[in-house]
Design a protein around this motif. Structure first.
Motif, PDB file in Angstrom:
ATOM      1  N   VAL A   1      53.388  31.216  28.358  1.00  0.00           N
ATOM      2  CA  VAL A   1      53.583  32.194  27.291  1.00  0.00           C
ATOM      3  C   VAL A   1      54.627  31.712  26.299  1.00  0.00           C
ATOM      4  CG1 VAL A   1      54.383  34.533  26.768  1.00  0.00           C
ATOM      5  CG2 VAL A   1      52.905  34.141  28.727  1.00  0.00           C
ATOM      6  N   VAL A   2      55.719  31.170  26.812  1.00  0.00           N
ATOM      7  CA  VAL A   2      56.885  30.844  25.988  1.00  0.00           C
ATOM      8  C   VAL A   2      56.561  29.834  24.895  1.00  0.00           C
ATOM      9  CG1 VAL A   2      59.199  29.832  26.053  1.00  0.00           C
ATOM     10  CG2 VAL A   2      58.481  31.419  27.841  1.00  0.00           C
ATOM     11  N   THR A   3      55.697  28.855  25.196  1.00  0.00           N
ATOM     12  CA  THR A   3      55.480  27.750  24.261  1.00  0.00           C
ATOM     13  C   THR A   3      54.162  27.842  23.499  1.00  0.00           C
ATOM     14  OG1 THR A   3      54.696  26.487  26.188  1.00  0.00           O
ATOM     15  CG2 THR A   3      56.932  26.080  25.434  1.00  0.00           C
TER      16      THR A   3
ATOM     17  N   VAL B   1      43.379  42.530  20.141  1.00  0.00           N
ATOM     18  CA  VAL B   1      44.438  42.013  21.010  1.00  0.00           C
ATOM     19  C   VAL B   1      44.291  42.565  22.423  1.00  0.00           C
ATOM     20  CG1 VAL B   1      46.931  42.041  21.434  1.00  0.00           C
ATOM     21  CG2 VAL B   1      46.078  41.575  19.140  1.00  0.00           C
ATOM     22  N   TYR B   2      43.964  43.859  22.531  1.00  0.00           N
ATOM     23  CA  TYR B   2      43.774  44.459  23.858  1.00  0.00           C
ATOM     24  C   TYR B   2      42.580  43.826  24.574  1.00  0.00           C
ATOM     25  CZ  TYR B   2      43.321  48.113  27.438  1.00  0.00           C
ATOM     26  OH  TYR B   2      43.237  48.804  28.625  1.00  0.00           O
ATOM     27  N   ALA B   3      41.535  43.533  23.821  1.00  0.00           N
ATOM     28  CA  ALA B   3      40.358  42.894  24.414  1.00  0.00           C
ATOM     29  C   ALA B   3      40.681  41.484  24.902  1.00  0.00           C
ATOM     30  CB  ALA B   3      39.218  42.855  23.395  1.00  0.00           C
ATOM     31  N   VAL B   4      41.440  40.737  24.120  1.00  0.00           N
ATOM     32  CA  VAL B   4      41.842  39.383  24.532  1.00  0.00           C
ATOM     33  C   VAL B   4      42.767  39.458  25.748  1.00  0.00           C
ATOM     34  CG1 VAL B   4      43.055  37.286  23.825  1.00  0.00           C
ATOM     35  CG2 VAL B   4      41.543  38.441  22.217  1.00  0.00           C
ATOM     36  N   PHE B   5      43.649  40.460  25.763  1.00  0.00           N
ATOM     37  CA  PHE B   5      44.523  40.688  26.911  1.00  0.00           C
ATOM     38  C   PHE B   5      43.692  40.882  28.182  1.00  0.00           C
ATOM     39  CE2 PHE B   5      46.866  43.410  29.818  1.00  0.00           C
ATOM     40  CZ  PHE B   5      48.154  42.886  29.797  1.00  0.00           C
ATOM     41  N   ALA B   6      42.629  41.675  28.074  1.00  0.00           N
ATOM     42  CA  ALA B   6      41.768  41.923  29.227  1.00  0.00           C
ATOM     43  C   ALA B   6      41.055  40.645  29.662  1.00  0.00           C
ATOM     44  CB  ALA B   6      40.745  43.007  28.882  1.00  0.00           C
ATOM     45  N   THR B   7      40.662  39.812  28.708  1.00  0.00           N
ATOM     46  CA  THR B   7      40.008  38.543  29.047  1.00  0.00           C
ATOM     47  C   THR B   7      40.952  37.646  29.828  1.00  0.00           C
ATOM     48  OG1 THR B   7      38.608  38.673  27.077  1.00  0.00           O
ATOM     49  CG2 THR B   7      38.887  36.504  28.085  1.00  0.00           C
ATOM     50  N   TYR B   8      42.208  37.593  29.417  1.00  0.00           N
ATOM     51  CA  TYR B   8      43.198  36.801  30.146  1.00  0.00           C
ATOM     52  C   TYR B   8      43.442  37.392  31.538  1.00  0.00           C
ATOM     53  CZ  TYR B   8      44.777  33.479  26.609  1.00  0.00           C
ATOM     54  OH  TYR B   8      44.846  32.441  25.739  1.00  0.00           O
TER      55      TYR B   8
ATOM     56  N   CYS C   1      48.834  36.304  27.121  1.00  0.00           N
ATOM     57  CA  CYS C   1      49.371  35.470  28.197  1.00  0.00           C
ATOM     58  C   CYS C   1      50.273  36.262  29.140  1.00  0.00           C
ATOM     59  CB  CYS C   1      50.143  34.281  27.615  1.00  0.00           C
ATOM     60  SG  CYS C   1      49.086  32.915  27.087  1.00  0.00           S
ATOM     61  N   VAL C   2      50.795  37.383  28.651  1.00  0.00           N
ATOM     62  CA  VAL C   2      51.602  38.242  29.509  1.00  0.00           C
ATOM     63  C   VAL C   2      50.765  38.733  30.688  1.00  0.00           C
ATOM     64  CG1 VAL C   2      52.939  40.384  29.600  1.00  0.00           C
ATOM     65  CG2 VAL C   2      53.071  38.912  27.579  1.00  0.00           C
ATOM     66  N   ALA C   3      49.462  38.930  30.452  1.00  0.00           N
ATOM     67  CA  ALA C   3      48.574  39.372  31.533  1.00  0.00           C
ATOM     68  C   ALA C   3      48.507  38.331  32.636  1.00  0.00           C
ATOM     69  CB  ALA C   3      47.173  39.652  30.982  1.00  0.00           C
ATOM     70  N   ALA C   4      48.441  37.067  32.239  1.00  0.00           N
ATOM     71  CA  ALA C   4      48.341  35.996  33.227  1.00  0.00           C
ATOM     72  C   ALA C   4      49.581  35.907  34.098  1.00  0.00           C
ATOM     73  CB  ALA C   4      48.109  34.660  32.516  1.00  0.00           C
ATOM     74  N   PHE C   5      50.729  36.277  33.549  1.00  0.00           N
ATOM     75  CA  PHE C   5      51.971  36.295  34.328  1.00  0.00           C
ATOM     76  C   PHE C   5      52.092  37.577  35.141  1.00  0.00           C
ATOM     77  CE2 PHE C   5      56.329  38.089  34.191  1.00  0.00           C
ATOM     78  CZ  PHE C   5      56.888  37.312  35.192  1.00  0.00           C
ATOM     79  N   THR C   6      51.724  38.697  34.527  1.00  0.00           N
ATOM     80  CA  THR C   6      51.937  40.000  35.154  1.00  0.00           C
ATOM     81  C   THR C   6      51.027  40.229  36.348  1.00  0.00           C
ATOM     82  OG1 THR C   6      52.576  40.921  33.010  1.00  0.00           O
ATOM     83  CG2 THR C   6      51.983  42.490  34.740  1.00  0.00           C
TER      84      THR C   6
END
Length: 506
Positions: free
Chosen positions: A101-103, A280-287, A419-424
């Motif tokens: 996420v950071v980079t 953005v919410y849809a992409v979040f769900a994909t991640y 990418c926050v989803a992938a971490f969370t």
């Protein structure tokens, strides 16, 4: 810009094709490191020790109704070296995604400032070194393992953005869709090969079993770094051995004037746009789906369904085969519908994205009702994950439709938040199963996933849009300019239906 020149010669020995090959292996590496770590963690953890720890409020229940394989051999609990709790496992798996996420955003800036080659080599070297050092970090401390995984993800975050710059330098516009598709298919191929190889290596005694996954994959990454340094050049003009015909073909088929008059980014309009929020919410769900089968699913298969390490690797790899079929199949169907004006771009994007969400949710609902029917559950998991391929012609490519001028900005913004989803997700799973590692607890996780994914599909259908937004146009042009009918029906956005042009995997 001069007239377009024909392709120089029909030969595979072109310098730009070497760039495609090297870049392909970069994207293989991104998913290979993440998935290899997830499968290895299953082999690293001593489930017997973890399950026997005396926590007053801890419950551990895995499926035990049928623990023999097809040959009648009794399932053996994995006896790894570490007594990491589910929460620690979640933090280890999530740390790499946090670094990623950071980079995400700085990667593009560094590539534009210092060059794509330098950024790629540095990011690849850092992630490969971190991957090689992961076993030593794990033997020292779980917290050091988290730090090394963070560095691994930190280095990998530079790679996608640097690839975009390298693609702009090397790929001529008539070939850009095809060449980018070949490069980005490295995500699926890397995951597929890693799933099979990591499971086999963890089950072997070669280099100690699970450490060999880190040593071999990380070592291959270091060799790739050397190949990049020796054979990759920043642009065709820098290549000392490129033929004049290929050089002229590339240069005459680039939109070099796009960087000369770049309008200011309308941040206020972007952040107050309802379609942007839905996208953005849809992409979040994909991640979220990506994080499920890259980091969480191997743990469920190994600890609850009690599959062996090798079987876990196979079931984790299979979705990538069918996902690729859905990616290219969905892209072909979408392009066909657009070209024949049967359905507009907006409806195609929403339809593909909803199909992704519905297929994943129904498959996961089947897993929920399968209970301890191990093989049915595993097969339905493969079905659920495979449907994520439709997102490439759904929400993942929508930023290009919404704003061709600011597509990079929109995609960078969406990816950073997503990418926050992938971490969370892996961290949340670790916390939820830390005190109660049971099928019932996992069913709660599945229902949470279904709720999130289906809500994203509905919201994107209702509030999302694949039409060109009014703020796409510069201030000095007609701000109230509306998309043309051809634009809505798909005739002017033919290149956006190339499969996998904008798909992002973890």
């Amino acid at each position: 810009m001069g007239a377009k020149v024909p392709e120089p010669e029909n030969s595979i020995f072109q310098c730009r094709y070497l760039v495609v090959l090297l870049d392909f292996f970069v994207f293989c590496e991104i998913n290979a490191y993440a998935l290899g770590t997830s499968i290895s963690v299953v082999a690293m953890v001593n489930n017997t020790a973890v399950n026997s720890q005396t926590h007053s409020n801890t419950t551990v229940t895995s499926c035990s109704i049928n623990t023999t394989d097809s040959d009648g051999h009794q399932f053996q609990e994995n006896d790894g070296e570490f007594d990491w709790s589910p929460a620690i496992q979640g933090y280890v798996l999530g740390a790499g995604f946090l670094g990623y996420v950071v980079t995400q955003m700085p990667g593009g800036l560094l590539a534009q400032t210092y060059g794509a080659k330098t950024t790629l080599v540095c990011g690849l070297f850092l992630s490969s070194i971190a991957h090689v050092l992961s076993p030593f970090a794990a033997w020292t401390s779980s917290y050091l393992m988290m730090a090394v995984q963070f560095l691994r993800g930190f280095g990998q975050g530079f790679l996608p953005s640097a690839h975009c710059v390298l693609s702009a330098n090397w790929f001529p516009s008539p070939e850009r869709g095809l060449l980018n598709s070949l490069v980005l298919s490295g995500y699926s191929i890397g995951s597929l090969l890693t799933g099979f190889s990591a499971g086999a290596l963890c089950s072997s005694t070669f280099l100690g079993g699970w450490p060999s996954v880190f040593f071999i994959h990380g070592g291959l990454g270091l060799i790739l770094c050397l190949c990049f340094q020796l054979f990759l050049f920043e642009s065709p003009k820098c290549h000392p051995r490129i033929k004049d015909a290929e050089l002229n073909y590339i240069l005459q088929n680039q939109e070099m004037d796009l960087s000369e008059k770049r309008p200011p980014i309308p941040w206020k309009k972007i952040f107050t746009s309802g379609p942007v929020h839905a996208m953005v919410y849809a992409v979040f769900a994909t991640y979220w789906i990506g994080a499920h089968f890259l980091s969480v699913q191997p743990i469920f298969l190994g600890t609850i369904l009690r599959f062996s390490i090798q079987e876990t690797g196979i079931f984790t790899s299979l979705p990538f085969i069918f996902q690729s079929v859905f990616v290219y199949g969905g892209g072909w169907v979408s392009s066909w519908l657009n070209k024949h004006n049967y359905v507009g771009v907006d409806k195609v994007r929403k339809g593909c994205n909803f199909l992704c969400c519905l297929g994943y949710s129904l498959g996961l609902l089947g897993v929920y009702f399968s209970g301890c029917d191990r093989w049915t559950s595993a097969v339905l998991s493969v079905v659920a994950m495979s449907f994520n391929g439709f997102s490439s012609t759904g929400c993942m490519i929508t930023p290009v439709d919404m704003s061709p001028t600011f597509a990079g900005t929109l995609m960078g913004l969406a990816n950073t938040i997503a990418c926050v989803a992938a971490f969370t997700f892996p961290v949340l799973v670790g916390i939820m199963t830390n005190e109660e590692q049971t099928l019932e607890q996992w069913n709660k996780i599945f229902m949470m996933c279904i709720t999130l994914i289906m809500s994203s599909g509905i919201i994107f259908c209702v509030f999302g849009s694949a039409d060109v937004q009014s703020w796409n146009y510069p201030e000095n042009e007609e701000t109230d300019k509306k998309p043309t009918e051809e634009n809505k029906m798909g005739e002017t956005v033919e290149t956006t239906d190339k499969p996998m042009d904008a798909v992002v995997h973890l």
